[in-house]
Design a protein around this motif. Structure first.
Motif, short mmCIF file in Angstrom:
data_model
loop_
_atom_site.label_atom_id
_atom_site.label_comp_id
_atom_site.label_asym_id
_atom_site.label_seq_id
_atom_site.Cartn_x
_atom_site.Cartn_y
_atom_site.Cartn_z
N GLY A 117 0.82 -1.21 0.00
CA GLY A 117 0.00 0.00 0.00
C GLY A 117 0.85 1.26 0.00
N GLY A 118 1.89 1.27 0.83
CA GLY A 118 2.78 2.42 0.87
C GLY A 118 3.55 2.61 -0.42
N ALA A 119 3.95 1.49 -1.05
CA ALA A 119 4.68 1.57 -2.32
C ALA A 119 3.80 2.17 -3.41
CB ALA A 119 5.17 0.19 -2.73
N LEU A 120 2.54 1.78 -3.46
CA LEU A 120 1.63 2.31 -4.48
C LEU A 120 1.34 3.79 -4.25
CD1 LEU A 120 -0.93 -0.60 -4.94
CD2 LEU A 120 0.86 0.12 -6.52
N GLN A 121 1.22 4.17 -3.00
CA GLN A 121 0.99 5.59 -2.70
C GLN A 121 2.19 6.43 -3.12
OE1 GLN A 121 -0.30 6.26 1.34
NE2 GLN A 121 -1.85 4.65 1.24
N GLY A 122 3.39 5.92 -2.84
CA GLY A 122 4.60 6.64 -3.25
C GLY A 122 4.71 6.72 -4.76
N LEU A 123 4.39 5.62 -5.44
CA LEU A 123 4.42 5.61 -6.90
C LEU A 123 3.44 6.62 -7.47
CD1 LEU A 123 5.25 4.37 -9.64
CD2 LEU A 123 3.43 2.65 -9.29
N SER A 124 2.24 6.66 -6.92
CA SER A 124 1.22 7.58 -7.42
C SER A 124 1.66 9.04 -7.24
CB SER A 124 -0.11 7.34 -6.70
OG SER A 124 -1.12 8.20 -7.21
N ARG A 125 2.25 9.35 -6.10
CA ARG A 125 2.72 10.72 -5.87
C ARG A 125 3.80 11.10 -6.89
NH1 ARG A 125 2.51 8.98 -0.24
NH2 ARG A 125 0.74 9.97 0.80
N ALA A 126 4.71 10.17 -7.16
CA ALA A 126 5.78 10.45 -8.11
C ALA A 126 5.21 10.65 -9.52
CB ALA A 126 6.79 9.30 -8.12
N LEU A 127 4.26 9.80 -9.90
CA LEU A 127 3.67 9.91 -11.23
C LEU A 127 2.85 11.19 -11.37
CD1 LEU A 127 2.49 6.22 -11.75
CD2 LEU A 127 4.47 7.35 -12.79
N THR A 128 2.22 11.61 -10.29
CA THR A 128 1.45 12.86 -10.31
C THR A 128 2.33 14.02 -10.73
OG1 THR A 128 -0.13 12.12 -8.63
CG2 THR A 128 0.18 14.50 -8.87
N VAL A 129 3.54 14.05 -10.20
CA VAL A 129 4.48 15.13 -10.50
C VAL A 129 5.11 14.95 -11.89
CG1 VAL A 129 6.63 16.25 -9.80
CG2 VAL A 129 4.96 15.52 -8.07
N GLU A 130 5.55 13.73 -12.17
CA GLU A 130 6.30 13.49 -13.40
C GLU A 130 5.44 13.48 -14.67
OE1 GLU A 130 8.49 9.90 -12.87
OE2 GLU A 130 9.62 10.65 -11.14
N ILE A 193 -5.52 10.11 -2.32
CA ILE A 193 -5.71 8.78 -1.77
C ILE A 193 -7.12 8.74 -1.22
CG2 ILE A 193 -4.95 7.08 -0.06
CD1 ILE A 193 -2.20 8.53 -0.12
N VAL A 194 -7.97 7.96 -1.86
CA VAL A 194 -9.39 7.93 -1.50
C VAL A 194 -9.68 6.67 -0.69
CG1 VAL A 194 -11.74 7.93 -2.39
CG2 VAL A 194 -9.96 9.20 -3.60
N ASP A 195 -9.98 6.86 0.59
CA ASP A 195 -10.36 5.74 1.46
C ASP A 195 -11.82 5.40 1.23
OD1 ASP A 195 -7.92 5.34 3.02
OD2 ASP A 195 -8.31 7.32 3.84
N VAL A 196 -12.09 4.15 0.87
CA VAL A 196 -13.47 3.69 0.67
C VAL A 196 -13.73 2.63 1.74
CG1 VAL A 196 -15.13 2.76 -0.98
CG2 VAL A 196 -13.21 4.13 -1.80
N ASP A 197 -14.05 3.11 2.94
CA ASP A 197 -14.12 2.19 4.08
C ASP A 197 -15.17 2.59 5.12
OD1 ASP A 197 -13.00 4.44 5.22
OD2 ASP A 197 -11.07 3.52 5.71
N GLY A 198 -16.05 3.49 4.77
CA GLY A 198 -17.09 3.89 5.72
C GLY A 198 -16.57 4.65 6.92
N GLY A 199 -15.37 5.23 6.80
CA GLY A 199 -14.79 5.99 7.90
C GLY A 199 -13.91 5.18 8.82
N LEU A 200 -13.69 3.90 8.50
CA LEU A 200 -12.88 3.03 9.37
C LEU A 200 -11.48 3.59 9.55
CD1 LEU A 200 -12.42 0.37 10.92
CD2 LEU A 200 -11.81 -0.68 8.73
N SER A 201 -10.89 4.15 8.49
CA SER A 201 -9.51 4.63 8.57
C SER A 201 -9.36 5.80 9.54
CB SER A 201 -9.01 5.05 7.19
OG SER A 201 -9.87 6.01 6.61
N GLU A 202 -10.47 6.46 9.89
CA GLU A 202 -10.42 7.56 10.83
C GLU A 202 -10.71 7.12 12.26
OE1 GLU A 202 -9.28 10.43 9.85
OE2 GLU A 202 -9.14 9.54 7.84
N ASP A 203 -11.10 5.86 12.44
CA ASP A 203 -11.39 5.33 13.77
C ASP A 203 -10.25 4.43 14.19
OD1 ASP A 203 -12.39 4.32 16.10
OD2 ASP A 203 -14.37 3.84 15.31
N ARG A 204 -9.20 5.03 14.71
CA ARG A 204 -7.99 4.27 15.03
C ARG A 204 -8.25 3.19 16.09
NH1 ARG A 204 -3.95 7.61 12.94
NH2 ARG A 204 -4.99 8.87 11.37
#
Length: 231
Positions: A117-130, A193-204
């Motif tokens: 997940g972290g690798a894909l997020q980093g890749l997406s950020r790099a591609l956004t710029v490049e 980065i779009v979380d599709v989880d019903g807010g789970l990611s905000e409920d630590r």
């Protein structure tokens, strides 16, 4: 008329992937000409949009413990997906990376899933710029917990958002998010980065309780942060 009408898209995923099938179906319903293929079978055709759906280690015949191979396979396949988008700058084009669902930790473990997940997020950020100068957008969809995955857990987390369509993330939820990001309706959204989880990611506390109960992780906050993709 849908903004995907008469456009072309490739959905790249392991064979038989339920989420990929849902995305392809949703796109076709909106008039998009969709090619559903694995990374190895993807043709060199150029598309208006490409959606890359991450499979689990078992979908690639990779052992859960072989994290480096799993990450390498995902990034190599994602790179193939990127090359399906032309860089002529003549039109707005979109790359959507669907990360492994949070619920995949019950089968594949926190380390493998959070690393990919972290690798894909980093890749997406790099591609956004490049690739932005070529009119190419890149975004990540982060699924929550699928119904099938939660059946493997002994503790069920509390999902903040209540609805009648089902408590946990459904393939159609991911499909709708991916289709929106692939379309011109999201023409000025890139690097998200779009979380599709019903807010789970905000409920630590909810997700941490499941991780601890399942013995997947400890009370170390850094593990929870890594798992949920936040910094």
């Amino acid at each position: 008329m849908s903004t995907l009408d008469n456009t072309t898209a490739a959905v790249i995923a392991p064979p038989g992937n339920e989420v990929a099938n849902a995305i392809a179906t949703e796109m076709r319903q909106q008039g998009c000409h969709v090619t559903l293929a694995t990374a190895g079978d993807a043709s060199p055709a150029e598309f208006d949009a490409v959606v890359f759906v991450t499979g689990s280690p078992c979908e690639y015949n990779i052992a859960v413990s072989d994290i480096s191979r799993y990450v390498g396979e995902i990034l190599a396949d994602a790179a193939i997906a990127v090359r399906l988008l032309p860089t002529d700058g003549l039109a707005s084009r979109s790359l959507v990376l669907v990360a492994p669902p949070v619920g995949a930790i019950f089968e594949s473990g926190a380390t493998a899933i959070s690393t990919v997940g972290g690798a894909l997020q980093g890749l997406s950020r790099a591609l956004t710029v490049e690739l932005g100068e070529y009119g190419i957008r890149s975004n990540v969809v982060q699924p929550g917990i699928y119904e099938a995955a939660i059946k493997r857990a002994s503790v069920i987390p509390t999902i903040p958002l209540e609805r009648t369509e089902g408590l946990f993330t459904q393939p159609l939820d991911i499909a709708r998010a991916a289709v929106f990001l692939a379309s011109d309706d999201a023409s000025y959204i890139s690097g998200a980065i779009v979380d599709v989880d019903g807010g789970l990611s905000e409920d630590r506390h909810a997700i941490a309780s499941v991780l601890w109960a399942e013995g997947i992780t400890t009370a170390d906050e850094s593990w929870t942060e890594a798992l949920l993709g936040h910094h």
